[in-house]
Scaffold this motif. Structure first.
Motif, PDB file in Angstrom:
ATOM      1  N   ASN A   4       0.823  -1.207   0.000  1.00 45.06           N
ATOM      2  CA  ASN A   4       0.000   0.000   0.000  1.00 45.06           C
ATOM      3  C   ASN A   4       0.857   1.257   0.000  1.00 45.06           C
ATOM      4  OD1 ASN A   4      -2.335  -1.513   0.021  1.00 45.06           O
ATOM      5  ND2 ASN A   4      -2.545  -1.440   2.241  1.00 45.06           N
ATOM      6  N   THR A   5       1.990   1.209   0.675  1.00 51.04           N
ATOM      7  CA  THR A   5       2.891   2.355   0.729  1.00 51.04           C
ATOM      8  C   THR A   5       3.431   2.682  -0.649  1.00 51.04           C
ATOM      9  OG1 THR A   5       3.514   1.793   2.988  1.00 51.04           O
ATOM     10  CG2 THR A   5       4.997   3.255   1.792  1.00 51.04           C
ATOM     11  N   ILE A   6       3.902   1.679  -1.383  1.00 55.36           N
ATOM     12  CA  ILE A   6       4.467   1.932  -2.706  1.00 55.36           C
ATOM     13  C   ILE A   6       3.379   2.352  -3.691  1.00 55.36           C
ATOM     14  CG2 ILE A   6       4.429  -0.402  -3.674  1.00 55.36           C
ATOM     15  CD1 ILE A   6       7.394   1.988  -3.882  1.00 55.36           C
ATOM     16  N   LEU A   7       2.180   1.817  -3.549  1.00 59.36           N
ATOM     17  CA  LEU A   7       1.072   2.267  -4.400  1.00 59.36           C
ATOM     18  C   LEU A   7       0.749   3.734  -4.129  1.00 59.36           C
ATOM     19  CD1 LEU A   7      -1.280  -0.845  -4.245  1.00 59.36           C
ATOM     20  CD2 LEU A   7      -0.084   0.025  -6.263  1.00 59.36           C
ATOM     21  N   GLY A   8       0.745   4.118  -2.846  1.00 58.30           N
ATOM     22  CA  GLY A   8       0.508   5.515  -2.487  1.00 58.30           C
ATOM     23  C   GLY A   8       1.599   6.425  -3.008  1.00 58.30           C
ATOM     24  N   LEU A   9       2.848   5.979  -2.936  1.00 58.84           N
ATOM     25  CA  LEU A   9       3.965   6.757  -3.467  1.00 58.84           C
ATOM     26  C   LEU A   9       3.813   6.963  -4.971  1.00 58.84           C
ATOM     27  CD1 LEU A   9       6.817   8.044  -3.252  1.00 58.84           C
ATOM     28  CD2 LEU A   9       7.729   5.742  -3.584  1.00 58.84           C
ATOM     29  N   ALA A  10       3.442   5.927  -5.675  1.00 52.70           N
ATOM     30  CA  ALA A  10       3.250   6.029  -7.124  1.00 52.70           C
ATOM     31  C   ALA A  10       2.147   7.024  -7.465  1.00 52.70           C
ATOM     32  CB  ALA A  10       2.927   4.654  -7.708  1.00 52.70           C
ATOM     33  N   GLU A  11       1.047   6.958  -6.738  1.00 58.69           N
ATOM     34  CA  GLU A  11      -0.066   7.890  -6.977  1.00 58.69           C
ATOM     35  C   GLU A  11       0.338   9.331  -6.675  1.00 58.69           C
ATOM     36  OE1 GLU A  11      -3.162   7.470  -8.248  1.00 58.69           O
ATOM     37  OE2 GLU A  11      -2.598   5.398  -8.711  1.00 58.69           O
ATOM     38  N   ALA A  12       1.045   9.528  -5.565  1.00 56.83           N
ATOM     39  CA  ALA A  12       1.467  10.885  -5.185  1.00 56.83           C
ATOM     40  C   ALA A  12       2.449  11.448  -6.199  1.00 56.83           C
ATOM     41  CB  ALA A  12       2.095  10.872  -3.792  1.00 56.83           C
ATOM     42  N   ALA A  13       3.383  10.647  -6.653  1.00 60.21           N
ATOM     43  CA  ALA A  13       4.370  11.102  -7.640  1.00 60.21           C
ATOM     44  C   ALA A  13       3.688  11.455  -8.952  1.00 60.21           C
ATOM     45  CB  ALA A  13       5.430  10.036  -7.858  1.00 60.21           C
ATOM     46  N   ALA A  14       2.730  10.655  -9.374  1.00 57.45           N
ATOM     47  CA  ALA A  14       2.011  10.942 -10.615  1.00 57.45           C
ATOM     48  C   ALA A  14       1.144  12.193 -10.467  1.00 57.45           C
ATOM     49  CB  ALA A  14       1.139   9.746 -11.009  1.00 57.45           C
ATOM     50  N   GLY A  15       0.482  12.328  -9.323  1.00 55.14           N
ATOM     51  CA  GLY A  15      -0.367  13.485  -9.086  1.00 55.14           C
ATOM     52  C   GLY A  15       0.396  14.797  -9.055  1.00 55.14           C
ATOM     53  N   ALA A  16       1.646  14.751  -8.624  1.00 58.93           N
ATOM     54  CA  ALA A  16       2.479  15.953  -8.565  1.00 58.93           C
ATOM     55  C   ALA A  16       3.334  16.114  -9.823  1.00 58.93           C
ATOM     56  CB  ALA A  16       3.384  15.887  -7.339  1.00 58.93           C
ATOM     57  N   SER A  17       3.111  15.267 -10.813  1.00 62.66           N
ATOM     58  CA  SER A  17       3.878  15.283 -12.071  1.00 62.66           C
ATOM     59  C   SER A  17       5.379  15.162 -11.829  1.00 62.66           C
ATOM     60  CB  SER A  17       3.567  16.542 -12.883  1.00 62.66           C
ATOM     61  OG  SER A  17       2.210  16.589 -13.223  1.00 62.66           O
ATOM     62  N   VAL A  18       5.743  14.370 -10.814  1.00 57.30           N
ATOM     63  CA  VAL A  18       7.151  14.155 -10.488  1.00 57.30           C
ATOM     64  C   VAL A  18       7.699  12.959 -11.255  1.00 57.30           C
ATOM     65  CG1 VAL A  18       8.744  13.506  -8.631  1.00 57.30           C
ATOM     66  CG2 VAL A  18       6.945  15.178  -8.217  1.00 57.30           C
ATOM     67  N   ALA A  19       6.946  11.860 -11.265  1.00 52.44           N
ATOM     68  CA  ALA A  19       7.406  10.644 -11.921  1.00 52.44           C
ATOM     69  C   ALA A  19       6.228   9.741 -12.227  1.00 52.44           C
ATOM     70  CB  ALA A  19       8.389   9.905 -11.022  1.00 52.44           C
ATOM     71  N   ASP A  20       6.415   8.882 -13.212  1.00 49.07           N
ATOM     72  CA  ASP A  20       5.432   7.849 -13.533  1.00 49.07           C
ATOM     73  C   ASP A  20       6.009   6.532 -13.058  1.00 49.07           C
ATOM     74  OD1 ASP A  20       3.354   6.351 -14.554  1.00 49.07           O
ATOM     75  OD2 ASP A  20       4.163   6.336 -16.584  1.00 49.07           O
ATOM     76  N   ILE A  21       5.556   6.070 -11.891  1.00 50.56           N
ATOM     77  CA  ILE A  21       6.079   4.855 -11.288  1.00 50.56           C
ATOM     78  C   ILE A  21       5.117   3.713 -11.580  1.00 50.56           C
ATOM     79  CG2 ILE A  21       6.724   3.719  -9.130  1.00 50.56           C
ATOM     80  CD1 ILE A  21       7.313   6.529  -8.004  1.00 50.56           C
ATOM     81  N   GLN A  22       5.613   2.683 -12.225  1.00 49.49           N
ATOM     82  CA  GLN A  22       4.806   1.502 -12.500  1.00 49.49           C
ATOM     83  C   GLN A  22       5.022   0.503 -11.373  1.00 49.49           C
ATOM     84  OE1 GLN A  22       5.759   0.041 -16.388  1.00 49.49           O
ATOM     85  NE2 GLN A  22       5.181   1.954 -17.374  1.00 49.49           N
ATOM     86  N   VAL A  23       3.946   0.011 -10.815  1.00 54.89           N
ATOM     87  CA  VAL A  23       4.008  -0.909  -9.680  1.00 54.89           C
ATOM     88  C   VAL A  23       3.664  -2.314 -10.165  1.00 54.89           C
ATOM     89  CG1 VAL A  23       3.058  -1.437  -7.403  1.00 54.89           C
ATOM     90  CG2 VAL A  23       3.342   0.940  -8.121  1.00 54.89           C
TER      91      VAL A  23
END
Length: 79
Positions: A4-23
């Motif tokens: 859940n932590t890594i999924l949340g990190l991916a969502e936050a990074a995408a929402g802030a246009s920082v990175a596109d993290i594929q989980v």
């Protein structure tokens, strides 16, 4: 919880246009750490014990061996 932590990190990074993290859900944590150390994956959530075990070729990483495990563990960084 780590998943859940890594999924949340991916969502936050995408929402802030920082990175596109594929989980890739469903990996065991031991395999995820090994994949990061080998460069197959960029990020993994894992307990601190796993890099320690990898660096010594112990536990789940006993087949890797101490020398190879130490080399692979040098590729890991903790956030």
């Amino acid at each position: 919880m780590p998943g859940n932590t890594i999924l949340g990190l991916a969502e936050a990074a995408a929402g802030a246009s920082v990175a596109d993290i594929q989980v890739s859900p469903g990996q065991t944590l031991t395999n995820a750490v090994l994949n990061v150390s080998q460069g197959s994956n960029d990020v993994a959530a894992a307990p601190f014990a796993l890099p320690f075990l990898l660096s010594r070729g112990a536990g789940s990483y006993s087949a890797t061996g101490a020398e190879e495990g130490a080399k692979l563990a040098d590729n890991l960084r903790v956030l």
